[in-house]
Design a protein around this motif. Sequence first.
Motif, PDB file in Angstrom:
ATOM      1  N   UNK A 124      -3.716   9.611  11.179  1.00 54.42           N
ATOM      2  CA  UNK A 124      -4.018   8.178  11.141  1.00 54.42           C
ATOM      3  C   UNK A 124      -5.354   7.897  10.469  1.00 54.42           C
ATOM      4  N   UNK A 125      -6.359   8.778  10.679  1.00 53.47           N
ATOM      5  CA  UNK A 125      -7.663   8.522  10.071  1.00 53.47           C
ATOM      6  C   UNK A 125      -7.616   8.661   8.554  1.00 53.47           C
ATOM      7  N   UNK A 126      -6.767   9.567   8.044  1.00 53.78           N
ATOM      8  CA  UNK A 126      -6.622   9.710   6.599  1.00 53.78           C
ATOM      9  C   UNK A 126      -5.920   8.492   6.007  1.00 53.78           C
ATOM     10  N   UNK A 127      -4.854   8.037   6.650  1.00 57.70           N
ATOM     11  CA  UNK A 127      -4.151   6.840   6.169  1.00 57.70           C
ATOM     12  C   UNK A 127      -5.083   5.633   6.191  1.00 57.70           C
ATOM     13  N   UNK A 128      -5.883   5.494   7.249  1.00 56.08           N
ATOM     14  CA  UNK A 128      -6.818   4.368   7.345  1.00 56.08           C
ATOM     15  C   UNK A 128      -7.859   4.425   6.237  1.00 56.08           C
ATOM     16  N   UNK A 129      -8.356   5.632   5.928  1.00 58.44           N
ATOM     17  CA  UNK A 129      -9.353   5.767   4.864  1.00 58.44           C
ATOM     18  C   UNK A 129      -8.760   5.400   3.510  1.00 58.44           C
ATOM     19  N   UNK A 130      -7.510   5.798   3.266  1.00 60.17           N
ATOM     20  CA  UNK A 130      -6.846   5.438   2.008  1.00 60.17           C
ATOM     21  C   UNK A 130      -6.642   3.928   1.932  1.00 60.17           C
ATOM     22  N   UNK A 131      -6.264   3.323   3.045  1.00 59.36           N
ATOM     23  CA  UNK A 131      -6.064   1.870   3.058  1.00 59.36           C
ATOM     24  C   UNK A 131      -7.378   1.130   2.862  1.00 59.36           C
ATOM     25  N   UNK A 132      -8.472   1.637   3.438  1.00 58.62           N
ATOM     26  CA  UNK A 132      -9.773   0.991   3.255  1.00 58.62           C
ATOM     27  C   UNK A 132     -10.224   1.059   1.801  1.00 58.62           C
ATOM     28  N   UNK A 133      -9.868   2.141   1.117  1.00 60.16           N
ATOM     29  CA  UNK A 133     -10.213   2.238  -0.306  1.00 60.16           C
ATOM     30  C   UNK A 133      -9.534   1.129  -1.094  1.00 60.16           C
ATOM     31  N   UNK A 134      -8.354   0.698  -0.629  1.00 60.00           N
ATOM     32  CA  UNK A 134      -7.698  -0.464  -1.215  1.00 60.00           C
ATOM     33  C   UNK A 134      -7.141  -0.255  -2.604  1.00 60.00           C
ATOM     34  N   UNK A 135      -6.890   0.988  -2.978  1.00 60.95           N
ATOM     35  CA  UNK A 135      -6.436   1.285  -4.336  1.00 60.95           C
ATOM     36  C   UNK A 135      -5.018   1.829  -4.265  1.00 60.95           C
ATOM     37  N   UNK A 136      -4.029   0.957  -4.425  1.00 67.34           N
ATOM     38  CA  UNK A 136      -2.620   1.335  -4.330  1.00 67.34           C
ATOM     39  C   UNK A 136      -2.380   2.279  -3.145  1.00 67.34           C
ATOM     40  N   UNK A 137      -2.708   1.843  -1.929  1.00 67.42           N
ATOM     41  CA  UNK A 137      -2.672   2.769  -0.779  1.00 67.42           C
ATOM     42  C   UNK A 137      -1.303   3.375  -0.499  1.00 67.42           C
TER      43      UNK A 137
END
Length: 200
Positions: free
Chosen positions: A15-28
């Motif tokens: 979950x923490x990896x998915x959240x970090x990718x989503x926070x980056x906001x770049x085609x998550x």
Amino acid sequence: MRRSSPPPSYGDLPADLVSAIERAGYYPALVSDVVAHAVGHREVRSSFVHQETTFDEDAVRRHVTVLALTDVTLVIVHADDREAPGGGVVATASSETIPLTAVRGVMVTHVVPDAARYVPGTLGREVTLTLGWGTVSRVDVGPATCGDPSCEADHGYDGTITGDDIALRVSADADGEAAVRSALAFSRAMSASTGLPLAR
């Protein structure tokens, strides 16, 4: 008839990896799917997500790099985009999977703006994480010397070869203190895994 395993989905990622990718906001969704595909069914033990923005003369470009450490591999996913000739945007996401036995080194460079006021335990406000596994090497060559400052003889050249496959610069001022802590945590996990016997 043997059943094939279902393809990994990004719901299988921590979950923490998915959240970090989503926070980056770049085609998550795309980035998460590519990471999950490269990781496969292995467990991600540590990860780091790094977003970088670059400025061209007439465009602002963003890139995202994801590092994921499993028990036997280092997975690197890089995504960026470009304008399509007919309009719109084309995204490109590539992945590379490196066996941990192939990783030759983990280097962390710490930058401390005011060294005289360094607070123990902070490790600086900027770090550069460099990972090497032999795909790319940097050669630094310079005139060789004998140690005698008055010697004018030609001693040929001396040089060093340094592995420099990927280097990520993370700054507390630009990326936030949490990003620096995340990079340091990943570097510790990588250092602990490099050169050790692989888990069975």
